[in-house]
Write an enzyme that holds these catalytic residues in place. Structure first.
Site, mmCIF file in Angstrom:
data_model
loop_
_atom_site.group_PDB
_atom_site.id
_atom_site.type_symbol
_atom_site.label_atom_id
_atom_site.label_comp_id
_atom_site.label_asym_id
_atom_site.label_seq_id
_atom_site.Cartn_x
_atom_site.Cartn_y
_atom_site.Cartn_z
ATOM 1 N N SER A 135 1.922 4.698 -7.897
ATOM 2 C CA SER A 135 1.395 6.047 -8.097
ATOM 3 C C SER A 135 1.885 6.577 -9.432
ATOM 4 O O SER A 135 2.955 6.177 -9.921
ATOM 5 C CB SER A 135 1.882 6.968 -6.974
ATOM 6 O OG SER A 135 1.632 8.332 -7.261
ATOM 7 N N TYR A 148 8.050 11.280 -2.331
ATOM 8 C CA TYR A 148 7.076 10.189 -2.368
ATOM 9 C C TYR A 148 7.184 9.429 -3.690
ATOM 10 O O TYR A 148 7.198 8.191 -3.713
ATOM 11 C CB TYR A 148 5.676 10.764 -2.201
ATOM 12 C CG TYR A 148 4.556 9.755 -2.305
ATOM 13 C CD1 TYR A 148 4.233 8.932 -1.232
ATOM 14 C CD2 TYR A 148 3.812 9.629 -3.477
ATOM 15 C CE1 TYR A 148 3.208 8.004 -1.315
ATOM 16 C CE2 TYR A 148 2.787 8.708 -3.576
ATOM 17 C CZ TYR A 148 2.482 7.903 -2.499
ATOM 18 O OH TYR A 148 1.463 6.982 -2.597
#
Length: 232
Positions: A135, A148
């Protein structure tokens, strides 16, 4: 026939990538927590497909995935796509549940390494590839994405180390870019994601290009319908 193991294959990017690989003639071993949703994916696909509902955080389940792939002929591609957010919706670090953070670390970072370790004998035999879905939150400081993003940063790092330790394999860590998925909607439920592409519109064509290329190990990002090596 080439064999791929794809985790988190019941929805979003995992589902779209599984469909595309099946269309290219790959044999597949698919994982997700939801048995019903995973079965619906398998029903869409032609060719050899083994579905194994379960939790990648469970070592026994990881062993089952590898065993199923061995039954299909080995592992040419391992896609570590399964992920959790750690909080839904996302929250600032001051409010981040430590239990949620620990779960995200386990699912997003520890479990993928465990699956690689279990699959390494077959990957070495095939000279295969590991595709870890990362990500942009792994390298950029976005408010509420700290927990995250930290798990994906750790994933990126061990991917780079694995590439050094296993030079016969290709180890890719890929930021798939903006996508319209259920996971993003859960992360930021108030955001209008209608302008984001579906996974099959950009990320999947780019990942197929990478998988079919001679690209070496490294961190890549999706740009449009292609991939480019990441540089800061």
């Amino acid at each position: 026939m080439a064999v791929a193991v794809v985790t988190g294959a019941s929805r979003g990017l995992g589902r779209a990538l599984a469909r595309a690989l099946a269309e290219q003639g790959w044999s597949l071993v698919l994982d997700a927590r939801g048995a019903e949703a995973l079965g619906a994916v398998a029903a869409e696909l032609d060719g050899p497909v083994v579905v194994l509902p379960g939790d990648v955080a469970d070592p026994g389940h990881r062993a089952e995935l590898v065993s199923a792939a061995r039954g299909l002929g080995g592992i040419d591609l391992l896609v570590n796509n399964a992920s959790v957010l750690g909080a839904e919706p996302l929250v600032p670090l001051a409010e981040q549940s430590l239990a949620g953070f620990a779960e995200a670390l386990t699912v997003n970072t520890v479990a993928p390494l465990g699956l690689v370790q279990a699959a390494l004998p077959l990957l070495r035999e095939s000279g295969g590839a590991v595709l870890n879905i990362s990500s942009d939150a792994a390298v950029e400081a976005y408010e509420t994405w700290g927990g995250y993003g930290a798990t994906k940063a750790a994933l990126d790092h061990w991917s780079a180390v694995l590439a050094q330790e296993e030079p016969a394999l290709r180890v890719w860590s890929v930021d798939p870019g903006d996508m319209r998925t259920a996971m993003y909607a859960a992360a930021v439920p108030g955001d209008d994601d209608s302008g984001r592409p579906l996974p099959e519109q950009a990320a999947v064509p780019a990942l197929l290009e990478l998988i079919g290329s001679a690209a070496g190990s490294g961190r890549y990002t999706v740009s449009g319908r292609t991939v480019k090596e990441w540089t800061r």
